[in-house]
Design an enzyme around this catalytic site. Structure first.
Site, PDB file in Angstrom:
ATOM      1  CB  SER A  52       8.630   0.616  11.940  1.00 45.81           C
ATOM      2  OG  SER A  52       9.775   1.424  11.733  1.00 45.81           O
ATOM      3  NE  ARG A  65      26.455   2.508  11.939  1.00 52.27           N
ATOM      4  CZ  ARG A  65      26.281   3.450  12.834  1.00 52.27           C
ATOM      5  NH1 ARG A  65      27.249   4.292  13.092  1.00 52.27           N
ATOM      6  NH2 ARG A  65      25.155   3.547  13.471  1.00 52.27           N
ATOM      7  CE  LYS A 106      26.600   9.678   9.847  1.00 47.90           C
ATOM      8  NZ  LYS A 106      26.336   9.286  11.214  1.00 47.90           N
ATOM      9  CG  ASN A 119      13.086   2.430  10.314  1.00 48.54           C
ATOM     10  OD1 ASN A 119      13.938   1.948   9.602  1.00 48.54           O
ATOM     11  ND2 ASN A 119      12.805   1.943  11.514  1.00 48.54           N
ATOM     12  CG  PHE A 120      18.118   6.433   9.360  1.00 52.01           C
ATOM     13  CD1 PHE A 120      18.740   5.387  10.020  1.00 52.01           C
ATOM     14  CD2 PHE A 120      18.366   6.600   8.010  1.00 52.01           C
ATOM     15  CE1 PHE A 120      19.588   4.520   9.347  1.00 52.01           C
ATOM     16  CE2 PHE A 120      19.208   5.740   7.327  1.00 52.01           C
ATOM     17  CZ  PHE A 120      19.816   4.697   8.000  1.00 52.01           C
ATOM     18  NE  ARG A 134      22.111  13.768  12.120  1.00 50.75           N
ATOM     19  CZ  ARG A 134      20.880  13.736  12.657  1.00 50.75           C
ATOM     20  NH1 ARG A 134      20.125  14.817  12.637  1.00 50.75           N
ATOM     21  NH2 ARG A 134      20.424  12.627  13.202  1.00 50.75           N
ATOM     22  CB  VAL A 160       8.755   7.149  18.135  1.00 49.66           C
ATOM     23  CG1 VAL A 160       7.591   6.205  18.381  1.00 49.66           C
ATOM     24  CG2 VAL A 160       8.370   8.561  18.587  1.00 49.66           C
ATOM     25  N   GLY A 187     -17.117  -4.068  18.716  1.00 46.01           N
ATOM     26  CA  GLY A 187     -18.194  -3.848  17.754  1.00 46.01           C
ATOM     27  C   GLY A 187     -19.559  -3.908  18.410  1.00 46.01           C
ATOM     28  N   GLY A 188     -20.585  -4.097  17.594  1.00 50.40           N
ATOM     29  CA  GLY A 188     -21.949  -4.067  18.096  1.00 50.40           C
ATOM     30  C   GLY A 188     -22.431  -5.396  18.678  1.00 50.40           C
ATOM     31  CD  GLN A 189     -23.894  -8.753  16.678  1.00 53.19           C
ATOM     32  OE1 GLN A 189     -24.527  -9.134  17.665  1.00 53.19           O
ATOM     33  NE2 GLN A 189     -24.493  -8.422  15.542  1.00 53.19           N
TER      34      GLN A 189
HETATM   35  N1  COA Z   1      26.758   4.155   7.658  1.00 53.39           N
HETATM   36  C1  COA Z   1      27.067   5.135   8.522  1.00 53.39           C
HETATM   37  N2  COA Z   1      26.191   5.611   9.436  1.00 53.39           N
HETATM   38  C2  COA Z   1      24.982   5.036   9.476  1.00 53.39           C
HETATM   39  C3  COA Z   1      24.594   4.008   8.604  1.00 53.39           C
HETATM   40  C4  COA Z   1      25.552   3.582   7.656  1.00 53.39           C
HETATM   41  N3  COA Z   1      25.283   2.606   6.783  1.00 53.39           N
HETATM   42  N4  COA Z   1      23.332   3.644   8.894  1.00 53.39           N
HETATM   43  C5  COA Z   1      22.917   4.423   9.910  1.00 53.39           C
HETATM   44  N5  COA Z   1      23.914   5.261  10.257  1.00 53.39           N
HETATM   45  C6  COA Z   1      23.877   6.305  11.277  1.00 53.39           C
HETATM   46  C7  COA Z   1      22.862   7.373  10.985  1.00 53.39           C
HETATM   47  O1  COA Z   1      23.359   8.233  10.013  1.00 53.39           O
HETATM   48  C8  COA Z   1      22.687   8.007  12.351  1.00 53.39           C
HETATM   49  O2  COA Z   1      23.754   8.888  12.574  1.00 53.39           O
HETATM   50  P1  COA Z   1      23.575  10.458  12.987  1.00 53.39           P
HETATM   51  O3  COA Z   1      22.625  10.477  14.147  1.00 53.39           O
HETATM   52  O4  COA Z   1      24.958  10.858  13.339  1.00 53.39           O
HETATM   53  O5  COA Z   1      23.035  11.177  11.850  1.00 53.39           O
HETATM   54  C9  COA Z   1      22.931   6.836  13.282  1.00 53.39           C
HETATM   55  O6  COA Z   1      23.437   5.765  12.481  1.00 53.39           O
HETATM   56  C10 COA Z   1      21.767   6.295  14.061  1.00 53.39           C
HETATM   57  O7  COA Z   1      20.533   6.472  13.456  1.00 53.39           O
HETATM   58  P2  COA Z   1      19.224   6.570  14.358  1.00 53.39           P
HETATM   59  O8  COA Z   1      18.066   6.379  13.477  1.00 53.39           O
HETATM   60  O9  COA Z   1      19.257   7.822  15.157  1.00 53.39           O
HETATM   61  O10 COA Z   1      19.345   5.295  15.312  1.00 53.39           O
HETATM   62  P3  COA Z   1      19.067   5.157  16.892  1.00 53.39           P
HETATM   63  O11 COA Z   1      19.440   3.772  17.221  1.00 53.39           O
HETATM   64  O12 COA Z   1      19.715   6.207  17.698  1.00 53.39           O
HETATM   65  O13 COA Z   1      17.474   5.361  17.026  1.00 53.39           O
HETATM   66  C11 COA Z   1      15.173   4.821  16.552  1.00 53.39           C
HETATM   67  C12 COA Z   1      16.600   4.293  16.724  1.00 53.39           C
HETATM   68  C13 COA Z   1      14.334   3.649  16.105  1.00 53.39           C
HETATM   69  C14 COA Z   1      14.651   5.339  17.885  1.00 53.39           C
HETATM   70  C15 COA Z   1      15.159   5.938  15.488  1.00 53.39           C
HETATM   71  O14 COA Z   1      15.777   5.457  14.332  1.00 53.39           O
HETATM   72  C16 COA Z   1      13.757   6.433  15.148  1.00 53.39           C
HETATM   73  O15 COA Z   1      13.132   7.170  15.911  1.00 53.39           O
HETATM   74  N6  COA Z   1      13.280   6.061  13.970  1.00 53.39           N
HETATM   75  C17 COA Z   1      11.976   6.505  13.460  1.00 53.39           C
HETATM   76  C18 COA Z   1      10.828   5.829  14.130  1.00 53.39           C
HETATM   77  C19 COA Z   1      10.904   4.340  14.026  1.00 53.39           C
HETATM   78  O16 COA Z   1      10.970   3.750  12.977  1.00 53.39           O
HETATM   79  N7  COA Z   1      10.811   3.708  15.197  1.00 53.39           N
HETATM   80  C20 COA Z   1      10.561   2.298  15.279  1.00 53.39           C
HETATM   81  C21 COA Z   1      11.732   1.491  15.297  1.00 53.39           C
HETATM   82  S1  COA Z   1      11.213  -0.179  15.251  1.00 53.39           S
END
Ligand code: COA
Length: 475
Positions: free
Chosen positions: A65, A85, A122, A143-144, A151, A184, A294-296
């Site tokens: 996203s 990261r 971090k 989009n975390f 955090r 999500v 739509g309407g067609q």
């Molecule tokens: N250095 C250190 N840590 C990093 C980092 C970096 N450069 N980049 C990311 N991280 C860490 C984050 O701080 C987070 O750590 P924390 O949970 O301890 O705070 C961790 O990486 C993971 O982030 P998260 O976003 O929870 O990833 P996930 O893989 O568990 O979840 C999603 C993925 C997509 C489900 C989630 O990010 C989300 O719901 N996003 C919003 C909706 C969205 O965009 N969804 C569509 C995705 S296409």
């Protein structure tokens, strides 16, 4: 009036003229046109800089996203600095890999035209580098999962203390409410945004669509929010938060189904084929198969070769103004005057018969032959194009909608260029960056660290992977 007085008056008139003359001279300066607007550039098309040139994006996005949004901004000319990261990067680099050891197409097709810097957000030194980036950039996009940015210490207050002009743009699954803390993915959003319950056939389960309306759709919405916030910042000098919830984005794209939900209170949805089949409606907008929204009225019809080719189909719309032409083309001229078929309301309960009859005709030709005949009569039809056909379509290559780029790890690959065409801002579609490819370049040239400082940062572990990096390879 005395001569002296006259002379004085003439003098002051002449002086006033001079002032006027001087004042008039000002607009002649090269920067402003007579209406007070900047003069249009005389440089040839595309050479006056791209639309978002000068805008710096701190790109904290991952998966689909967010990267969709920042890739579009990069195509528009923004300098997109993707923070990843160390040692791992965006998880999609390793997902759905087709070439061993190379960044996946999932990643490369969503991160073109960006630069990549690795920073451990971090790590104390990493936080310091991020703070410098916040000061230098115009927009932070992320989009975390909910709360992750906070955090990391990048709260709205912290960011705004460092840079009050910073726009902070986020994609989340849900807006404020009972589900705001949920993680999500695409299909969750399609389901929660009303798309799945209204997609598919009436007698089957809800369906998700192939188009990534939850992820890419929300990324598109976010890009519009960012550009609007940048525009407002010109007046206010202040950044703001931009939030796009995936549920909201999907609902926006599925709005015609919320329209139908409200129409249900006033009677059946007569353009749904369910109406013609005499099947009563329930309390909610039903799934409507391939009915037109739509309407067609429209439907997907078989074409020659459908028995072996899964894409030998055409979408056929019985648009009212060309009904006569449709009747002639399919060999049913009598329908033009038959009261059961002559008017749109009369046709509604008979849509199944009508489309079955048209299909008898479309089945005798390929989808392209049907298209050719119908186009001559202005009958709106659309061939069901496979991804293979789209990848090979020369006109999409010519317009830059499908672009071939070269990648050091995987060779040539196709990507989708900018679907939004600006006449004075041609998209510059470049390959995606390797993990951390631009780390040192950004530290030096964007953030102004000296050679010595860069060497220190390298030793600190803030930009390098830990000894045993976690495996990025995923299913
Ligand atoms: N250095 C250190 N840590 C990093 C980092 C970096 N450069 N980049 C990311 N991280 C860490 C984050 O701080 C987070 O750590 P924390 O949970 O301890 O705070 C961790 O990486 C993971 O982030 P998260 O976003 O929870 O990833 P996930 O893989 O568990 O979840 C999603 C993925 C997509 C489900 C989630 O990010 C989300 O719901 N996003 C919003 C909706 C969205 O965009 N969804 C569509 C995705 S296409």
């Amino acid at each position: 009036m005395t001569t002296r007085k006259k002379t004085a008056k003439a003098k002051s008139k002449a002086a006033a003229k001079k002032v006027v003359k001087l004042k008039r001279k000002k607009p002649a300066a090269k920067t402003a046109a007579s209406n007070g607007h900047p003069r249009p550039s005389s440089r040839p098309w595309g050479q006056a800089g791209r639309a978002l040139e000068g805008v710096k994006i701190l790109d904290f996005t991952h998966v689909q996203s967010g990267p969709t949004c920042t890739q579009l901004l990069a195509y528009m000319g923004a300098d997109v600095i993707k923070v990843e990261r160390p040692g791992i990067g965006d998880i999609t680099r390793g997902q759905l890999r087709d070439v061993k050891g190379a960044d996946s197409l999932y990643f490369t097709m969503l991160n073109g035209s960006k630069r990549s810097i690795t920073i451990d957000s971090k790590h104390a030194k990493g936080k310091e580098i991020l703070d410098r980036l916040v000061k230098k950039c115009d927009v932070l996009v992320e989009n975390f999962a909910p709360g992750a940015l906070d955090r990391m210490g990048l709260t709205w207050e912290h960011i705004h203390q460092l840079n009050p002009r910073m726009i902070v743009a986020s994609v989340k699954g849900f807006g404020p409410g009972p589900y705001e803390d949920c993680k999500v993915y695409e299909n969750v959003a399609q389901c929660a945004g009303g798309s799945a319950s209204t997609t598919g056939f009436r007698d089957g389960p809800p369906l998700v669509t192939g188009a990534q309306i939850g992820d890419s759709g929300t990324g598109l919405h976010l890009a519009l929010g960012i550009v609007s916030a940048l525009y407002q910042r010109i007046r206010t000098g202040r950044g703001q938060k931009v939030l796009c919830a995936m549920q909201d984005g999907v609902l926006n794209l599925a709005r015609v189904k919320l329209r139908d939900q409200q129409r249900l209170a006033h009677g059946p949805l007569t353009e749904y084929s369910q109406f013609g089949e005499g099947i009563p409606f329930g309390k909610a907008t039903p799934r409507a198969g391939n009915d037109s929204g739509g309407g067609q009225p429209g439907w997907i019809l078989k074409c020659k070769g459908w028995e072996s080719d899964p894409d030998a189909y055409i979408y056929f719309i019985t648009q009212a103004p060309v009904w006569g032409a449709i009747c002639d083309v399919i060999g049913k001229p009598e329908w033009k005057t038959d009261p059961d078929y002559a008017t749109p309301p009369a046709r509604l309960p008979r849509l199944r018969t009508i489309f079955d009859t048209i299909e008898q005709w479309t089945k005798t030709m390929t989808k392209f032959e049907v298209m050719e005949i119908c186009n001559k009569h202005d009958i709106p039809v659309g061939p069901i194009l496979s991804m293979k056909e789209i990848a090979e379509e020369p006109s999409l290559r010519a317009t830059g909608t499908v672009v071939e780029v070269d990648h050091p790890g995987r060779g040539k690959y196709l990507t989708v260029g900018n679907p939004i065409k600006l006449s004075d801002s041609p998209a510059d579609v470049r390959r995606s960056p390797l993990l951390g490819e631009h780390t040192e370049e950004i530290l030096r040239k964007v953030l102004g660290y000296s050679e010595k400082e860069v060497a220190g940062i390298k030793l600190s572990g803030a930009i390098t992977a830990p000894d045993k990096p976690a495996k990025a390879e995923a299913a």
